[in-house]
Write an enzyme that holds these catalytic residues in place. Structure first.
Site, PDB file in Angstrom:
ATOM      1  N   ASP A 171       0.870  -1.164   0.000  1.00 15.86           N
ATOM      2  CA  ASP A 171       0.000   0.000   0.000  1.00 15.86           C
ATOM      3  C   ASP A 171       0.908   1.214   0.000  1.00 15.86           C
ATOM      4  O   ASP A 171       1.895   1.254   0.731  1.00 15.86           O
ATOM      5  CB  ASP A 171      -0.928  -0.002   1.214  1.00 15.86           C
ATOM      6  CG  ASP A 171      -2.130   0.899   0.983  1.00 15.86           C
ATOM      7  OD1 ASP A 171      -2.769   0.780  -0.077  1.00 15.86           O
ATOM      8  OD2 ASP A 171      -2.415   1.752   1.851  1.00 15.86           O
ATOM      9  N   PHE A 176       4.013   7.515 -13.213  1.00 11.43           N
ATOM     10  CA  PHE A 176       2.558   7.466 -13.062  1.00 11.43           C
ATOM     11  C   PHE A 176       2.162   8.280 -11.835  1.00 11.43           C
ATOM     12  O   PHE A 176       3.023   8.822 -11.130  1.00 11.43           O
ATOM     13  CB  PHE A 176       2.087   6.008 -12.916  1.00 11.43           C
ATOM     14  CG  PHE A 176       2.541   5.368 -11.627  1.00 11.43           C
ATOM     15  CD1 PHE A 176       3.835   4.904 -11.487  1.00 11.43           C
ATOM     16  CD2 PHE A 176       1.678   5.247 -10.539  1.00 11.43           C
ATOM     17  CE1 PHE A 176       4.274   4.326 -10.292  1.00 11.43           C
ATOM     18  CE2 PHE A 176       2.092   4.661  -9.347  1.00 11.43           C
ATOM     19  CZ  PHE A 176       3.396   4.205  -9.233  1.00 11.43           C
ATOM     20  N   GLY A 177       0.869   8.353 -11.597  1.00 10.96           N
ATOM     21  CA  GLY A 177       0.363   8.992 -10.381  1.00 10.96           C
ATOM     22  C   GLY A 177       0.914  10.402 -10.190  1.00 10.96           C
ATOM     23  O   GLY A 177       0.864  11.240 -11.097  1.00 10.96           O
ATOM     24  N   LYS A 231      14.514   7.077 -11.149  1.00 11.36           N
ATOM     25  CA  LYS A 231      13.603   6.947 -10.018  1.00 11.36           C
ATOM     26  C   LYS A 231      13.990   5.764  -9.123  1.00 11.36           C
ATOM     27  O   LYS A 231      13.788   5.798  -7.908  1.00 11.36           O
ATOM     28  CB  LYS A 231      12.172   6.770 -10.562  1.00 11.36           C
ATOM     29  CG  LYS A 231      11.083   6.791  -9.517  1.00 11.36           C
ATOM     30  CD  LYS A 231       9.704   6.629 -10.127  1.00 11.36           C
ATOM     31  CE  LYS A 231       8.695   6.290  -9.051  1.00 11.36           C
ATOM     32  NZ  LYS A 231       7.346   6.083  -9.568  1.00 11.36           N
TER      33      LYS A 231
HETATM   34  P1  IMP Z   1      -2.196   1.667  -4.081  1.00  8.19           P
HETATM   35  O1  IMP Z   1      -1.991   0.996  -5.400  1.00  8.19           O
HETATM   36  O2  IMP Z   1      -3.510   1.435  -3.452  1.00  8.19           O
HETATM   37  O3  IMP Z   1      -1.053   1.421  -3.138  1.00  8.19           O
HETATM   38  O4  IMP Z   1      -2.241   3.228  -4.418  1.00  8.19           O
HETATM   39  C1  IMP Z   1      -1.093   3.961  -4.470  1.00  8.19           C
HETATM   40  C2  IMP Z   1      -1.376   5.322  -5.074  1.00  8.19           C
HETATM   41  O5  IMP Z   1      -0.376   6.204  -4.560  1.00  8.19           O
HETATM   42  C3  IMP Z   1      -1.178   5.324  -6.577  1.00  8.19           C
HETATM   43  O6  IMP Z   1      -2.371   5.249  -7.261  1.00  8.19           O
HETATM   44  C4  IMP Z   1      -0.504   6.658  -6.816  1.00  8.19           C
HETATM   45  O7  IMP Z   1      -1.481   7.624  -6.891  1.00  8.19           O
HETATM   46  C5  IMP Z   1       0.258   6.934  -5.560  1.00  8.19           C
HETATM   47  N1  IMP Z   1       1.649   6.469  -5.694  1.00  8.19           N
HETATM   48  C6  IMP Z   1       2.228   5.439  -5.035  1.00  8.19           C
HETATM   49  N2  IMP Z   1       3.499   5.259  -5.428  1.00  8.19           N
HETATM   50  C7  IMP Z   1       3.715   6.203  -6.364  1.00  8.19           C
HETATM   51  C8  IMP Z   1       4.857   6.517  -7.168  1.00  8.19           C
HETATM   52  O8  IMP Z   1       5.924   5.897  -7.126  1.00  8.19           O
HETATM   53  N3  IMP Z   1       4.697   7.530  -8.026  1.00  8.19           N
HETATM   54  C9  IMP Z   1       3.553   8.250  -8.144  1.00  8.19           C
HETATM   55  N4  IMP Z   1       2.472   7.989  -7.432  1.00  8.19           N
HETATM   56  C10 IMP Z   1       2.544   6.970  -6.542  1.00  8.19           C
END
Ligand code: IMP
Length: 197
Positions: free
Chosen positions: A73, A154-155, A177
């Site tokens: 997470d 991403f994100g 990264k």
């Molecule tokens: P998860 O998949 O429920 O853990 O959601 C993690 C969320 O956090 C992702 O959808 C991204 O929005 C953000 N996130 C986590 N790690 C990264 C990263 O390395 N780069 C950019 N966003 C990240």
């Protein structure tokens, strides 16, 4: 000294994450099995910490598969927003996963507050069918900038510059990264934890 099991189910439907973990586990000769392969449903993330949600996902996968399961997470924690979006990082982008909107929401939230620091956090949970559970966290500190820069990643990558860098994760690309990756740091901490047992 504990070691990793030979086969681990990754409780994630994200092909990118499966590939990322497969690379990390390569030196250990561990086969990573994606959630899609075993038809895992996605549980609702009802906990209020990264640790809680990572454990919830790994336990849920382990109950269904009876195999060792790994879940992660992660999210962006912004100092001026008291840690938000945090565990809600994915949810801030809404059902259409609109990260341009989510990044703007972060920047608007900070407003004229001078503190632009933030950190990416990743928590890994490894749950064995025998009930043993291992949890490890990795973080990378940095500063936010706006407008977003760079087409990689991403994100929230395009607004995050790791400490001592002037380029965002969106500009640095996978290789750049990699040396800061919160997920890799969590993995290294999990490895160290297992070795210490
Ligand atoms: P998860 O998949 O429920 O853990 O959601 C993690 C969320 O956090 C992702 O959808 C991204 O929005 C953000 N996130 C986590 N790690 C990264 C990263 O390395 N780069 C950019 N966003 C990240």
């Amino acid at each position: 000294m504990m070691s990793f099991p030979k086969k681990i189910v990754l409780a994630s439907h994200n092909a990118g994450k499966v590939a990322e973990f497969q690379t990390m586990f390569e030196p250990y000769d561990v086969k990573i099995i994606g959630a899609d392969v075993v038809g895992l449903p996605e549980p609702e993330e009802t906990e209020d910490t990264f640790e809680g949600n990572a454990l919830l996902k790994a336990r849920h996968a382990c109950e269904i598969t009876a195999m060792p399961c790994l879940a992660d997470d992660s999210g962006l924690s912004v100092t001026a927003l008291d840690g938000a979006p945090g565990i809600y990082s994915a949810r801030w982008a809404g059902p259409t996963k609109d990260f341009d909107m989510a990044m703007k929401k972060v920047w608007d939230g900070i407003g004229d507050k001078p503190d632009k620091t933030a950190r990416f956090v990743a928590v890994l949970a490894l749950v064995h069918p025998d009930g043993m559970e291992y949890v490890a966290r990795g973080e990378v500190n940095g500063n936010l900038c706006y407008p977003p820069r760079g087409g990689y990643g991403f994100g929230y990558d395009p607004i995050f510059m790791p400490e001592n860098e002037t380029q965002t994760f969106g500009e640095l690309g996978a290789e750049g990264k990699d040396k800061y990756s919160h997920r890799k740091r969590a993995f290294d901490n999990l490895e160290a934890l297992l070795k210490s047992i």
